[in-house]
Design a protein around this motif. Structure first.
Motif, short mmCIF file in Angstrom:
data_model
loop_
_atom_site.label_atom_id
_atom_site.label_comp_id
_atom_site.label_asym_id
_atom_site.label_seq_id
_atom_site.Cartn_x
_atom_site.Cartn_y
_atom_site.Cartn_z
N GLU A 6 -7.28 -14.97 47.99
CA GLU A 6 -6.84 -13.61 47.72
C GLU A 6 -5.49 -13.63 46.99
O GLU A 6 -4.70 -14.56 47.13
CB GLU A 6 -6.65 -12.81 49.02
CG GLU A 6 -7.87 -12.69 49.88
CD GLU A 6 -7.84 -13.64 51.06
OE1 GLU A 6 -8.43 -13.31 52.10
OE2 GLU A 6 -7.21 -14.71 50.93
N GLY A 8 -2.54 -10.52 45.02
CA GLY A 8 -2.27 -9.14 44.65
C GLY A 8 -1.53 -8.32 45.69
O GLY A 8 -1.20 -7.15 45.43
N ARG A 19 -3.75 -3.59 43.57
CA ARG A 19 -5.08 -4.12 43.40
C ARG A 19 -5.12 -5.55 43.93
O ARG A 19 -4.39 -6.41 43.45
CB ARG A 19 -5.53 -4.11 41.94
CG ARG A 19 -7.00 -4.47 41.79
CD ARG A 19 -7.51 -4.41 40.37
NE ARG A 19 -7.17 -5.59 39.60
CZ ARG A 19 -7.86 -6.00 38.54
NH1 ARG A 19 -8.92 -5.34 38.14
NH2 ARG A 19 -7.48 -7.08 37.88
N SER A 21 -7.22 -9.06 44.61
CA SER A 21 -8.28 -9.87 44.01
C SER A 21 -8.69 -10.96 44.98
O SER A 21 -7.87 -11.45 45.77
CB SER A 21 -7.80 -10.52 42.71
OG SER A 21 -7.43 -9.56 41.76
N CYS A 22 -9.95 -11.34 44.92
CA CYS A 22 -10.46 -12.44 45.74
C CYS A 22 -11.35 -13.29 44.85
O CYS A 22 -12.44 -12.85 44.47
CB CYS A 22 -11.24 -11.90 46.93
SG CYS A 22 -12.07 -13.18 47.90
N ALA A 23 -10.86 -14.47 44.53
CA ALA A 23 -11.60 -15.37 43.67
C ALA A 23 -12.42 -16.34 44.52
O ALA A 23 -11.88 -16.98 45.42
CB ALA A 23 -10.63 -16.14 42.77
N ARG A 72 -16.76 -5.85 41.73
CA ARG A 72 -16.87 -7.29 41.53
C ARG A 72 -17.12 -7.60 40.06
O ARG A 72 -17.67 -6.78 39.32
CB ARG A 72 -17.93 -7.91 42.43
CG ARG A 72 -19.42 -7.97 42.08
CD ARG A 72 -20.08 -6.87 41.65
NE ARG A 72 -21.53 -6.92 41.54
CZ ARG A 72 -22.16 -6.20 40.68
NH1 ARG A 72 -21.48 -5.47 39.80
NH2 ARG A 72 -23.46 -6.19 40.64
N THR A 78 -15.30 -12.90 41.17
CA THR A 78 -14.14 -12.27 41.78
C THR A 78 -14.49 -10.87 42.28
O THR A 78 -15.20 -10.14 41.60
CB THR A 78 -12.98 -12.18 40.78
OG1 THR A 78 -12.61 -13.52 40.38
CG2 THR A 78 -11.76 -11.51 41.39
N TYR A 80 -12.66 -7.30 43.81
CA TYR A 80 -11.39 -6.57 43.75
C TYR A 80 -11.38 -5.45 44.78
O TYR A 80 -12.42 -4.92 45.17
CB TYR A 80 -11.17 -5.98 42.36
CG TYR A 80 -11.22 -6.98 41.25
CD1 TYR A 80 -12.38 -7.16 40.50
CD2 TYR A 80 -10.10 -7.75 40.93
CE1 TYR A 80 -12.43 -8.08 39.47
CE2 TYR A 80 -10.14 -8.67 39.89
CZ TYR A 80 -11.31 -8.84 39.17
OH TYR A 80 -11.35 -9.75 38.15
N GLN A 82 -9.20 -2.03 44.75
CA GLN A 82 -8.21 -1.13 44.18
C GLN A 82 -7.79 -0.15 45.26
O GLN A 82 -8.64 0.58 45.79
CB GLN A 82 -8.77 -0.39 42.97
CG GLN A 82 -7.82 0.62 42.36
CD GLN A 82 -6.60 -0.03 41.72
OE1 GLN A 82 -6.72 -1.03 41.03
NE2 GLN A 82 -5.42 0.54 41.95
N CYS A 96 -10.31 -11.38 52.55
CA CYS A 96 -11.58 -11.35 51.85
C CYS A 96 -12.57 -12.21 52.63
O CYS A 96 -12.18 -13.24 53.21
CB CYS A 96 -11.37 -11.90 50.44
SG CYS A 96 -12.85 -12.07 49.46
#
Length: 129
Positions: A6, A8, A19, A21-23, A72, A78, A80, A82, A96
């Protein structure tokens, strides 16, 4: 194995936006459902939102509905989150999670953290009042 990272999180004033993010990496084809959970100090981890990776359909906790949006990007593996109109009570560590179990999307179990096999390390979101 699926690895989730994760990013952001941060400090924001009430009413502001962030926002997350989770990669995902590794065996990402196993991630049929991805979710966001959060845990505030002294409280249990709670469901925030989830997305069906294939269809893009989404679900939200009542407390964030209308303010948060999950999405996604398949090409980037990834997901997201928001977050708009943030409130002090949104302050928490956000996690995540991923699960290969597609069935839980249809029986509502996507809200339960024990249904997820993979977790990120979490990212802190702090909303100042």
């Amino acid at each position: 194995q699926v690895q989730l990272v994760e990013s952001g999180g941060g400090l924001v004033q009430a009413g502001g936006s962030l926002r997350l993010s989770c990669a995902a990496s590794g065996r990402t084809f196993s991630s049929n459902v991805m979710g966001w959970f959060r845990q505030a100090p002294g409280k249990e981890r709670e469901f925030v939102s989830a997305i069906n990776w294939s269809s893009g359909n989404t679900n939200y906790a009542d407390s964030v509905k209308g303010r948060f949006t999950i999405s996604r990007d398949k090409a980037k593996n990834t997901v997201y989150l928001q977050m708009n109109s943030l409130k002090f009570e949104d302050t928490a560590v956000y996690y995540c999670a991923a699960s290969p179990e597609l069935r839980m999307w249809y029986n509502g179990n996507y809200q339960h953290m024990d249904r997820y096999d993979y977790w990120g390390q979490g990212t802190q979101v702090t909303v100042s009042s």
